[in-house]
Design an enzyme around this catalytic site. Structure first.
Site, PDB file in Angstrom:
ATOM      1  N   CYS A 197       0.726  -0.694   0.094  1.00  0.00           N
ATOM      2  CA  CYS A 197      -0.323   0.022   0.756  1.00  0.00           C
ATOM      3  C   CYS A 197       0.639   0.836  -0.357  1.00  0.00           C
ATOM      4  O   CYS A 197       0.685   2.026  -0.510  1.00  0.00           O
ATOM      5  CB  CYS A 197      -0.832   0.063   1.205  1.00  0.00           C
ATOM      6  SG  CYS A 197      -0.563  -0.027   2.494  1.00  0.00           S
TER       7      CYS A 197
ATOM      8  N   GLY B 211      -3.289   0.095   8.423  1.00  0.00           N
ATOM      9  CA  GLY B 211      -3.031  -0.071   7.268  1.00  0.00           C
ATOM     10  C   GLY B 211      -2.145  -1.737   7.856  1.00  0.00           C
ATOM     11  O   GLY B 211      -1.614  -2.526   7.515  1.00  0.00           O
TER      12      GLY B 211
ATOM     13  N   HIS C 211      -2.099   7.192   4.472  1.00  0.00           N
ATOM     14  CA  HIS C 211      -1.373   6.726   4.841  1.00  0.00           C
ATOM     15  C   HIS C 211      -0.675   8.380   4.164  1.00  0.00           C
ATOM     16  O   HIS C 211      -0.430   8.920   3.495  1.00  0.00           O
ATOM     17  CB  HIS C 211       0.145   5.639   4.146  1.00  0.00           C
ATOM     18  CG  HIS C 211      -0.330   4.196   4.742  1.00  0.00           C
ATOM     19  ND1 HIS C 211      -0.968   4.200   6.192  1.00  0.00           N
ATOM     20  CD2 HIS C 211      -0.083   3.235   4.163  1.00  0.00           C
ATOM     21  CE1 HIS C 211      -1.163   2.995   6.206  1.00  0.00           C
ATOM     22  NE2 HIS C 211      -0.867   2.282   5.083  1.00  0.00           N
TER      23      HIS C 211
HETATM   24  N1  LIG Z   1      -4.860  -2.810   5.951  1.00  0.00           N
HETATM   25  C1  LIG Z   1      -4.071  -2.589   5.023  1.00  0.00           C
HETATM   26  O1  LIG Z   1      -4.085  -1.247   5.277  1.00  0.00           O
HETATM   27  C2  LIG Z   1      -3.773  -3.413   3.954  1.00  0.00           C
HETATM   28  C3  LIG Z   1      -3.675  -2.767   2.191  1.00  0.00           C
HETATM   29  C4  LIG Z   1      -2.865  -3.328   1.561  1.00  0.00           C
HETATM   30  C5  LIG Z   1      -2.804  -4.562   2.123  1.00  0.00           C
HETATM   31  N2  LIG Z   1      -3.278  -5.153   2.887  1.00  0.00           N
HETATM   32  C6  LIG Z   1      -2.987  -6.373   2.923  1.00  0.00           C
HETATM   33  O2  LIG Z   1      -4.257  -7.181   2.859  1.00  0.00           O
HETATM   34  C7  LIG Z   1      -4.678  -8.761   3.625  1.00  0.00           C
HETATM   35  C8  LIG Z   1      -5.103  -8.055   4.364  1.00  0.00           C
HETATM   36  O3  LIG Z   1      -5.824  -7.818   5.548  1.00  0.00           O
HETATM   37  P1  LIG Z   1      -6.701  -6.693   6.255  1.00  0.00           P
HETATM   38  O4  LIG Z   1      -5.609  -5.426   7.081  1.00  0.00           O
HETATM   39  O5  LIG Z   1      -8.357  -6.412   6.229  1.00  0.00           O
HETATM   40  O6  LIG Z   1      -6.337  -7.011   7.443  1.00  0.00           O
HETATM   41  P2  LIG Z   1      -7.794  -8.192   8.676  1.00  0.00           P
HETATM   42  O7  LIG Z   1      -8.316  -6.572   8.611  1.00  0.00           O
HETATM   43  O8  LIG Z   1      -7.175  -8.704  10.101  1.00  0.00           O
HETATM   44  O9  LIG Z   1      -8.877  -8.763   8.150  1.00  0.00           O
HETATM   45  C9  LIG Z   1      -8.046 -10.253   7.898  1.00  0.00           C
HETATM   46  C10 LIG Z   1      -9.000 -11.268   7.028  1.00  0.00           C
HETATM   47  O10 LIG Z   1      -8.230 -12.205   6.737  1.00  0.00           O
HETATM   48  C11 LIG Z   1      -9.887 -13.915   7.528  1.00  0.00           C
HETATM   49  N3  LIG Z   1      -8.559 -14.572   7.433  1.00  0.00           N
HETATM   50  C12 LIG Z   1      -8.084 -15.036   8.704  1.00  0.00           C
HETATM   51  N4  LIG Z   1      -7.317 -16.031   8.961  1.00  0.00           N
HETATM   52  C13 LIG Z   1      -8.322 -16.771   7.880  1.00  0.00           C
HETATM   53  C14 LIG Z   1      -7.783 -17.755   7.374  1.00  0.00           C
HETATM   54  N5  LIG Z   1      -7.164 -18.758   8.417  1.00  0.00           N
HETATM   55  N6  LIG Z   1      -8.765 -18.142   6.989  1.00  0.00           N
HETATM   56  C15 LIG Z   1      -9.610 -17.305   5.759  1.00  0.00           C
HETATM   57  N7  LIG Z   1      -9.524 -16.268   6.002  1.00  0.00           N
HETATM   58  C16 LIG Z   1      -8.770 -15.510   6.850  1.00  0.00           C
HETATM   59  C17 LIG Z   1     -10.365 -12.728   8.547  1.00  0.00           C
HETATM   60  O11 LIG Z   1     -11.146 -13.522   8.341  1.00  0.00           O
HETATM   61  P3  LIG Z   1     -12.335 -13.750   9.907  1.00  0.00           P
HETATM   62  O12 LIG Z   1     -12.208 -12.524  10.369  1.00  0.00           O
HETATM   63  O13 LIG Z   1     -12.724 -14.785   9.891  1.00  0.00           O
HETATM   64  O14 LIG Z   1     -11.086 -14.617  10.299  1.00  0.00           O
HETATM   65  C18 LIG Z   1     -10.512 -11.545   7.515  1.00  0.00           C
HETATM   66  O15 LIG Z   1     -11.369 -11.512   6.415  1.00  0.00           O
HETATM   67  C19 LIG Z   1      -2.942  -8.700   4.105  1.00  0.00           C
HETATM   68  O16 LIG Z   1      -2.222  -9.351   3.723  1.00  0.00           O
HETATM   69  C20 LIG Z   1      -2.268  -7.773   3.764  1.00  0.00           C
HETATM   70  O17 LIG Z   1      -0.883  -7.064   3.869  1.00  0.00           O
HETATM   71  C21 LIG Z   1      -3.753  -4.532   3.727  1.00  0.00           C
END
Ligand SMILES: NC(=O)c1ccc[n+]([C@@H]2O[C@H](COP(=O)([O-])OP(=O)(O)OC[C@H]3O[C@@H](n4cnc5c(N)ncnc54)[C@H](OP(=O)(O)O)[C@@H]3O)[C@@H](O)[C@H]2O)c1
Length: 336
Positions: free
Chosen positions: A132, A163, A245
Site C-alpha cells: 500500500c 494499515g 498513510h
Molecule cells: N490494511 C491495509 O491497509 C492493507 C493494505 C494493503 C494490503 N493489505 C493486505 O491485505 C490482507 C488483509 O489485510 P487486512 O488489513 O484487511 O487484515 P484484517 O482486517 O486483519 O482482515 C483479515 C481477513 O483475513 C481473514 N482470515 C484470517 N485468517 C483466515 C483463514 N484461516 N481463512 C480464511 N480467512 C482468514 C479474516 O477473516 P476472519 O474475520 O474470519 O478472521 C479477515 O477477513 C493482508 O495480506 C494485508 O497485508 C492490507
C-alpha cells in the site's frame, strides 16, 4: 478473460479492513457482479456482510470454494494466498492478490494501473496488488519519473493504524478511550503503545537493518518501473492516525525538474489530486485523504541538499487506493 455482462466475484477475507473496503468500492463503482461470494475463516461462518444494501452469508474459505468464480479478490494474509490462490486459478478464476505472497514472483505481474497497466495482460492467473505504501508513492512519482527519470528516492512514511488491519485500528480507538477514562492501555497489535507515540517499525526487521515494509518499497518500485537503477531508501513509521498513510518523499532525477513543472505534471496526472497552496494552509493530510481514491500531493519544492532534487508530501487512503480500489481497477482493466 471471456467477456460477460456480469461476473462471479469471490472476496477472500471479506470481514477484514480491506475486505470491507472491497465491498464498498465494488458497489460505488458499479462493478458488474452476477454472484458475490464472501469468504473468511470458520470463525465468521454464520455472519453476513452487506453489499449494495443486501446481506450475503459468509462462507468458510476452502480449496473447493471457487467453482464458477471469474475473479477472486484475495485479502486474507499471505499464507492464505499461498495456500488457496492456486486452487482459485485451477478452478478458472483470475486472482488479484493483496498480500505480499506473489509480488516478487517473476511470473506474477505487480500492477498499479496508473504506473504499469500493460503488465496486467502478462498474467498467468495471478496478479499482485503492490504494498500500500508503495502504491501511494508511485502514483505521485510516475509522472515525475516519465519526465525527468528518477534515480534515487528517500522516503519516510507516516502509516496509519488501519494499515495493520481492523483489529489494529480498533486498538488505537480503544487506547484513546482507555486514556480518556484513566484506565491502563492495552497493547497487542503493535510493538508499543501507538496513542501519543510514533513507532519506527512496520513489519519485521531484515538482516540489512531495514524492515520488510521498507524493502517492499525498494523492490516493488524497481519491479513496477522496470528499472533496477532506481535506488530507494525508506523509513517506515506507524503513527496514531486511523486511516490514510502519508509520506515525505525526496527524489533525485537524471535531469532537472522544477517545482512548477512538477506541479503542472501532477495537476494532470491520473490518480492524483494536487493539494499545494501552503499559503492557504492547503496541503495533503490523512484526515482529508481518508475515504478518497485520489492520492493527495503537495508541499512540492526543489530540494536544497543536492542537485536535481525535489521534495514532496503525499497522503493517500491505503485501504482504498493502497488496496481495494487498486485491485478493482485491475479487475476493471481485465473485463474491459
Ligand atoms: N490494511 C491495509 O491497509 C492493507 C493494505 C494493503 C494490503 N493489505 C493486505 O491485505 C490482507 C488483509 O489485510 P487486512 O488489513 O484487511 O487484515 P484484517 O482486517 O486483519 O482482515 C483479515 C481477513 O483475513 C481473514 N482470515 C484470517 N485468517 C483466515 C483463514 N484461516 N481463512 C480464511 N480467512 C482468514 C479474516 O477473516 P476472519 O474475520 O474470519 O478472521 C479477515 O477477513 C493482508 O495480506 C494485508 O497485508 C492490507
Amino acid at each position: 478473460m471471456t467477456k460477460k455482462s456480469a461476473y462471479n466475484v469471490a472476496i477472500v477475507g471479506a470481514t477484514g479492513a480491506v475486505g470491507e473496503t472491497f465491498l464498498n468500492v465494488l458497489a460505488e463503482r458499479n462493478f458488474p457482479i452476477a454472484k458475490l461470494l464472501p469468504l473468511a475463516s470458520a470463525r465468521s461462518v454464520g455472519k453476513n456482510v452487506t453489499y449494495a444494501g443486501k446481506d450475503y452469508p459468509i462462507e468458510e474459505l476452502r480449496h473447493d470454494s471457487f467453482k464458477d468464480i471469474d475473479i477472486a479478490l484475495f485479502s486474507a494474509g499471505a499464507s492464505r494466498s499461498v495456500e488457496f490462490a492456486p486452487s482459485a486459478v485451477k478452478a478458472g478464476a483470475v486472482v488479484v492478490d493483496n498480500s505480499s505472497a506473489f509480488r516478487m514472483d517473476k511470473d506474477v505481474p505487480l500492477v498499479v494501473p496508473e504506473v504499469n497497466p500493460q503488465d496486467i495482460f502478462t498474467h498467468k492467473g495471478i496478479i499482485a496488488n503492490p504494498n500500500c505504501t508503495t502504491i501511494i508513492m508511485l502514483v505521485a512519482l510516475k509522472p515525475l519519473y516519465d519526465y525527468a527519470k528518477i534515480t534515487r528516492v528517500i522516503v519516510s512514511s507516516y502509516q496509519s493504524a488501519s494499515g495493520a488491519g481492523a483489529k489494529a485500528m480498533q486498538e488505537l480507538t480503544d487506547q484513546a478511550k482507555a486514556w480518556a477514562s484513566g484506565k491502563p492501555l492495552a497493547v497487542s497489535a503493535f510493538a508499543h503503545q501507538l496513542l501519543f507515540n510514533v513507532i519506527p517499525h512496520v513489519d519485521v526487521f531484515t538482516d540489512n537493518g531495514y524492515t520488510k515494509e521498507e524493502m517492499k518499497m525498494y523492490n516493488e518500485t524497481r519491479k513496477m518501473l522496470h528499472d533496477d537503477n532506481v535506488k530507494v531508501s525508506a523509513t517506515c513509521v506507524r503513527v496514531p492516525v486511523l486511516s490514510a498513510h502519508s509520506e515525505a518523499i525526496t527524489i533525485e532525477t537524471a535531469s532537472k525538474i522544477t517545482a512548477s513543472k512538477a506541479r503542472e505534471l501532477l495537476s494532470k496526472a491520473p490518480g492524483v489530486k494536487l493539494v499545494d497552496e501552503p499559503d492557504k494552509r492547503s496541503y495533503p493530510m490523512p484526515l482529508f485523504a481518508a475515504g478518497q481514491d485520489l492520492c493527495h500531493v503537495g508541499r512540492i519544492r526543489e530540494d536544497l541538499s543536492f542537485e536535481n532534487g525535489l521534495s514532496l508530501w503525499v497522503s493517500g487512503d491505503q485501504l482504498r487506493k493502497g488496496a481495494a480500489t487498486n485491485a478493482i481497477q485491475i479487475a476493471e482493466e481485465l473485463i474491459k
